[in-house]
Motif scaffolding. Sequence first.
Motif: not given
Length: 455
Positions: A99-111
Amino acid sequence: MAAAAPWRDLGARPFAAPLRRVWDELTNPPMPPERVIRAIREAESVSEILVGWVQLAGVAFFLLLYAASLPAFMSMGLQPVPIALALYGAFVAWRLNRAYADTLSRRLLSISAVVDVSVLMLLIWSFTLQYDAPAALYLKGPTLLYAFILIALRALRFDTGHVLLTGALAIAGWCILVLIAASNAPVASDYPAYMTSLSVFWGAEAEKIVALLGATLVLALAVSRARVLLTRTAVEETAARDLSRFLDASAAKRVRSAASELKAGDGELKPMAIMFLDLRGFSIASASLPPSDVIGILQEYQSRFVPIVESAGGSVDKYLGDGILVSFGGDNSGSEAAKAFSIVPALLKAGDDWAVERARRNAPPLSVAVAITHGDVVHGVIGHDDRLEFTVIGDAVNLAAKLEKHAKLEHARVITTRAAFDQARAQGLDPPYRRIAPKAYVEGAAAPVDLVIVA
């Protein structure tokens, strides 16, 4: 064909208007420009960092609970709670780093939503091991309430989809736990029997599922409406920020802080110092230049002198081709004349430096003339309907423009009225001057004017 609102037949009844508005918000969300979308994504990134820290706090809280009840686990061979919490804590920490690196994808959020709910359901199920009791025991515990926190956390991102996903996972997880408990527990026929025994009461579990479903749907609706509001606010904030670049800083601040809508005619009479800057030699220098070079000269001129004006609290009222109309006193400081005269040395130096630089480039010579007046002027809004403008109006403004032209007759770079000069002295500044021109005839002025040639 667009789908009609289900309450379209309600006509013009007053209570139908809010429903129609909500329906329109949900079915026709605003389509913001790309830069607004980026601003919303930045806000969501901050939300994901907040979610991560809240989840880490939750892990720490459950570990403390486990430590407090550690004696209950001492007789167990395998202890799933600390293992699950440790693995989950590592996952949350890794996710927070992403999250700090701003690399969260929607897929990872769903996981993440799947992992969050799965860990909670695992902890609830582990009660059967902790207390060596039938699975129906965890149906009486309050731990399911943490599912509402997980659903609410997803609302921080203003993402309806993940709120619905987390709520659906929580409902599915609880249904599985209820079925596990029902596989080896009696079914109670009423609520008192359910509460006083290790049994399953379908009505009670249905109420919990309905509560989860209701909370999910209400939060999803709230998030959906909040996202519409967030989008509109971001669009308006971006537009206001861009439009404020077309206003001076004090005018932009007044627009943003106005308690009510500004309209033509809003204004106030106040003593102000008016400064008029004019670029001499511009017409000759730009006569044979392409438009881009003409704009380049104006940009170079304005970028040198406007920061000096603004450093003393001056407000650029408007750009008039190669002229700049400036006002001092919008802040009601009582030192407007002193501020205007205080920057005269800096303006002269900037003009000299620019002349030297242009001479080195063999560019046509340019110089800047400055005229300063002082008096009571109206500072307010003029215009019509949707086209308004902040400006200053009064004799001091008109005289400043006339003085700038008269400066050529006086061979002056900086010229002012005796009244403005004396006002600067009264406000604590003693500016130097070259000579006094009493009762000068200024073209367009109603009467002779006492002038001071500053430079």
